[in-house]
Each structure stands twice: as structure tokens, then as C-alpha cells.
Design an enzyme around this catalytic site. Structure first.
Site, PDB file in Angstrom:
ATOM      1  N   GLY A  12       0.802  -1.235   0.000  1.00  0.00           N
ATOM      2  CA  GLY A  12       0.000   0.000   0.000  1.00  0.00           C
ATOM      3  C   GLY A  12       0.827   1.273   0.000  1.00  0.00           C
ATOM      4  O   GLY A  12       0.319   2.332   0.370  1.00  0.00           O
ATOM      5  N   SER A  13       2.060   1.212  -0.430  1.00  0.00           N
ATOM      6  CA  SER A  13       2.874   2.448  -0.434  1.00  0.00           C
ATOM      7  C   SER A  13       2.322   3.453  -1.426  1.00  0.00           C
ATOM      8  O   SER A  13       2.359   4.660  -1.175  1.00  0.00           O
ATOM      9  CB  SER A  13       4.336   2.119  -0.733  1.00  0.00           C
ATOM     10  OG  SER A  13       4.505   1.698  -2.072  1.00  0.00           O
ATOM     11  N   ASN A  14       1.774   2.988  -2.541  1.00  0.00           N
ATOM     12  CA  ASN A  14       1.155   3.928  -3.477  1.00  0.00           C
ATOM     13  C   ASN A  14      -0.103   4.540  -2.870  1.00  0.00           C
ATOM     14  O   ASN A  14      -0.353   5.742  -3.021  1.00  0.00           O
ATOM     15  CB  ASN A  14       0.812   3.220  -4.790  1.00  0.00           C
ATOM     16  CG  ASN A  14       1.981   3.211  -5.750  1.00  0.00           C
ATOM     17  OD1 ASN A  14       2.262   4.204  -6.405  1.00  0.00           O
ATOM     18  ND2 ASN A  14       2.699   2.123  -5.794  1.00  0.00           N
ATOM     19  N   LEU A  84      -4.587  -7.026  -6.754  1.00  0.00           N
ATOM     20  CA  LEU A  84      -4.209  -8.136  -7.646  1.00  0.00           C
ATOM     21  C   LEU A  84      -5.377  -8.939  -8.197  1.00  0.00           C
ATOM     22  O   LEU A  84      -5.179  -9.833  -9.005  1.00  0.00           O
ATOM     23  CB  LEU A  84      -3.237  -9.065  -6.903  1.00  0.00           C
ATOM     24  CG  LEU A  84      -1.927  -8.380  -6.474  1.00  0.00           C
ATOM     25  CD1 LEU A  84      -0.999  -9.388  -5.807  1.00  0.00           C
ATOM     26  CD2 LEU A  84      -1.240  -7.718  -7.665  1.00  0.00           C
ATOM     27  N   ASN A 101      -6.162   1.974 -12.716  1.00  0.00           N
ATOM     28  CA  ASN A 101      -5.139   1.079 -12.169  1.00  0.00           C
ATOM     29  C   ASN A 101      -3.763   1.570 -12.582  1.00  0.00           C
ATOM     30  O   ASN A 101      -3.606   2.267 -13.582  1.00  0.00           O
ATOM     31  CB  ASN A 101      -5.363  -0.333 -12.738  1.00  0.00           C
ATOM     32  CG  ASN A 101      -4.323  -1.335 -12.219  1.00  0.00           C
ATOM     33  OD1 ASN A 101      -4.045  -1.389 -11.024  1.00  0.00           O
ATOM     34  ND2 ASN A 101      -3.737  -2.090 -13.133  1.00  0.00           N
ATOM     35  N   HIS A 103       0.068   0.043 -13.451  1.00  0.00           N
ATOM     36  CA  HIS A 103       0.800  -1.191 -13.709  1.00  0.00           C
ATOM     37  C   HIS A 103       2.281  -0.828 -13.830  1.00  0.00           C
ATOM     38  O   HIS A 103       2.627   0.149 -14.517  1.00  0.00           O
ATOM     39  CB  HIS A 103       0.292  -1.858 -14.993  1.00  0.00           C
ATOM     40  CG  HIS A 103       0.964  -3.169 -15.258  1.00  0.00           C
ATOM     41  ND1 HIS A 103       0.668  -4.307 -14.536  1.00  0.00           N
ATOM     42  CD2 HIS A 103       1.944  -3.499 -16.127  1.00  0.00           C
ATOM     43  CE1 HIS A 103       1.439  -5.296 -14.974  1.00  0.00           C
ATOM     44  NE2 HIS A 103       2.223  -4.828 -15.934  1.00  0.00           N
ATOM     45  N   ASP A 144      -5.147  -5.490 -17.062  1.00  0.00           N
ATOM     46  CA  ASP A 144      -4.195  -4.573 -17.717  1.00  0.00           C
ATOM     47  C   ASP A 144      -4.519  -4.257 -19.172  1.00  0.00           C
ATOM     48  O   ASP A 144      -3.617  -3.973 -19.963  1.00  0.00           O
ATOM     49  CB  ASP A 144      -2.774  -5.188 -17.645  1.00  0.00           C
ATOM     50  CG  ASP A 144      -2.390  -5.495 -16.211  1.00  0.00           C
ATOM     51  OD1 ASP A 144      -1.714  -6.521 -16.000  1.00  0.00           O
ATOM     52  OD2 ASP A 144      -2.795  -4.727 -15.313  1.00  0.00           O
ATOM     53  N   GLU A 173       6.128   5.853  -9.950  1.00  0.00           N
ATOM     54  CA  GLU A 173       4.765   5.714  -9.409  1.00  0.00           C
ATOM     55  C   GLU A 173       4.460   6.820  -8.412  1.00  0.00           C
ATOM     56  O   GLU A 173       3.433   7.494  -8.463  1.00  0.00           O
ATOM     57  CB  GLU A 173       4.594   4.359  -8.724  1.00  0.00           C
ATOM     58  CG  GLU A 173       4.684   3.201  -9.672  1.00  0.00           C
ATOM     59  CD  GLU A 173       4.766   1.870  -8.964  1.00  0.00           C
ATOM     60  OE1 GLU A 173       5.044   1.811  -7.754  1.00  0.00           O
ATOM     61  OE2 GLU A 173       4.507   0.860  -9.644  1.00  0.00           O
TER      62      GLU A 173
HETATM   63  C1  GRF Z   1       3.138  -1.204  -7.540  1.00  0.00           C
HETATM   64  O1  GRF Z   1       4.349  -1.538  -8.176  1.00  0.00           O
HETATM   65  C2  GRF Z   1       2.082  -0.982  -8.566  1.00  0.00           C
HETATM   66  O2  GRF Z   1       2.549  -0.507  -9.805  1.00  0.00           O
HETATM   67  C3  GRF Z   1       1.538  -2.365  -8.770  1.00  0.00           C
HETATM   68  O3  GRF Z   1       1.582  -2.989  -7.514  1.00  0.00           O
HETATM   69  C4  GRF Z   1       2.602  -2.358  -6.734  1.00  0.00           C
HETATM   70  C5  GRF Z   1       1.955  -1.913  -5.470  1.00  0.00           C
HETATM   71  O4  GRF Z   1       2.917  -1.528  -4.567  1.00  0.00           O
HETATM   72  N1  GRF Z   1       0.175  -2.305  -9.264  1.00  0.00           N
HETATM   73  P1  GRF Z   1       2.380  -0.875  -3.196  1.00  0.00           P
HETATM   74  O5  GRF Z   1       1.461  -1.883  -2.562  1.00  0.00           O
HETATM   75  O6  GRF Z   1       1.664   0.390  -3.569  1.00  0.00           O
HETATM   76  O7  GRF Z   1       3.624  -0.612  -2.386  1.00  0.00           O
END
Ligand code: GRF
Length: 189
Positions: A12-14, A84, A101, A103, A144, A173
Site C-alpha cells: 500500500g505504499s502507493n 491483484l 489502475n 501497472h 491490464d 509511481e
Molecule cells: C506497484 O508496483 C504498482 O505498480 C503495482 O503494484 C505495486 C503496489 O505496490 N500495481 P504498493 O502496494 O503500492 O507498495
């Protein structure tokens, strides 16, 4: 007011990066985080960010349970940030053109079932690509394959390991995903 649900299966870092980017910006709310994994670290991040987070099994996304929660929170948009599972028709129909999404590769290359996380970067290195990057796209019924919204590139050096490639992609990202969301949602009601 834009109300966005974040879906994540792992770290969940994004998701965290997005929430922090918008904190203090009027008109943006991230009231809900949903995962399909009970012990995903995204729940810890949600707690630290004081955002309610929930876990549903795969069939919860298909049988209307998740949809009911999204409607309870008056969610307008759904952002997949490391989610996922394939998004089932029920959610696609309820949120037409409102699910995006990210990717970690330059689609259409290195996408599709099983192409996630380190598998993507291992394939990029194995194929001796000289560049990779990120793709932000609308979600449709296949992994995707939705219309591409944005791509950013980074170089891949011959000596780069998959982990080094992953780090470069994560940088892209964190730099672009929130900005693309802001631009896109400001453009479309
Ligand atoms: C990221 O690399 C994103 O591009 C892909 O899954 C990863 C998620 O990383 N869809 P995080 O959980 O946000 O750290």
C-alpha cells in the site's frame, strides 16, 4: 467533493503516497481502503492515516458486498494501487469509466495474469529491455487491458537487477500517480 476508494492487496505504499499528496487539498476525500488480504500492510498504513480499511474475500467483490460498502461511503472513483484481483463485472458496471489502475511496466508489454510485482521486473531484465516504466489505465474486464491514460519511462541498464528496476519504477509511481489522478478527476466529473 471527489470521494475515492483505494484498493490494495499488499504493502500500500502507493495508496499512502496518494493520500498524503491530497491531504490539505480541498475537494478530495479518501474515506475508504479495501483489500482482499487481511494481513496486508496497507491496513497498518490505513490505521496510521486514520482511514477505515476493510478486507473482503474474492467473492465479496463479486457478490455485492464490496459494492454496498462503496455506496455506503458515496464513493465516486475507485483507484487500484497494487490490487491483484480482476475487477468483476458488478463493480465495472456500477463505476463505468471510474476505475483506474497502475501497472509497473509499459503496457501492453509485461501485463496480464501473473504479471505483477517482481515478476514484471524479472521479465523486463530477462528480456534485456533498455527501458521500462509505469502505465496508468482505465480498468476493464481483463487484466491490464483498459484504455491507457498515462505512461512514464525510465531506463534499464544492462547491470540493473530486478530490485534496482523496481526501485526506479516505484519512483515513477510515487511521482506521477497522484498527479495523474488529480488531472484526470479534475477533467471529468
Ligand atoms: C506497484 O508496483 C504498482 O505498480 C503495482 O503494484 C505495486 C503496489 O505496490 N500495481 P504498493 O502496494 O503500492 O507498495
Amino acid at each position: 467533493m471527489k470521494k475515492i476508494a483505494l484498493l490494495a492487496s499488499g504493502s500500500g505504499s502507493n495508496a499512502e503516497n496518494i493520500v498524503r499528496y491530497f491531504s490539505g487539498k480541498a475537494g478530495w476525500e479518501f474515506p475508504l481502503i479495501i483489500s482482499n488480504t487481511a494481513d496486508a500492510y496497507v491496513h497498518q498504513r490505513a490505521k496510521d492515516l486514520q482511514i477505515p480499511s476493510f478486507t473482503f474475500p474474492k467473492n465479496g467483490f463479486e457478490n455485492g458486498d464490496v459494492l454496498r460498502l462503496l455506496q455506503e461511503y458515496a464513493i465516486d472513483w475507485i483507484v487500484l494501487a497494487g490490487f491483484l484481483l480482476k475487477v468483476p463485472a458488478r463493480l465495472l458496471q456500477a463505476y463505468p469509466g471510474k476505475i483506474i489502475n497502475i501497472h509497473p511496466a509499459l503496457l501492453p508489454k509485461y501485463g496480464g495474469k501473473g504479471m505483477y510485482g517482481r515478476y514484471v521486473h524479472e521479465a523486463v531484465v530477462a528480456h534485456r529491455e533498455t527501458e521500462t516504466g509505469i502505465t496508468i489505465h482505465y480498468v476493464n474486464e481483463n487484466y491490464d487491458e483498459g484504455q491507457i491514460i498515462f505512461q512514464a519511462r525510465c531506463e534499464v541498464l544492462p547491470a540493473d537487477t530486478p530490485d534496482e528496476v523496481a526501485a526506479k519504477v516505484h519512483d515513477l509511481e510515487y511521482r506521477y500517480f497522484p498527479k495523474v489522478i488529480e488531472k484526470l478527476l479534475n477533467r471529468t466529473e
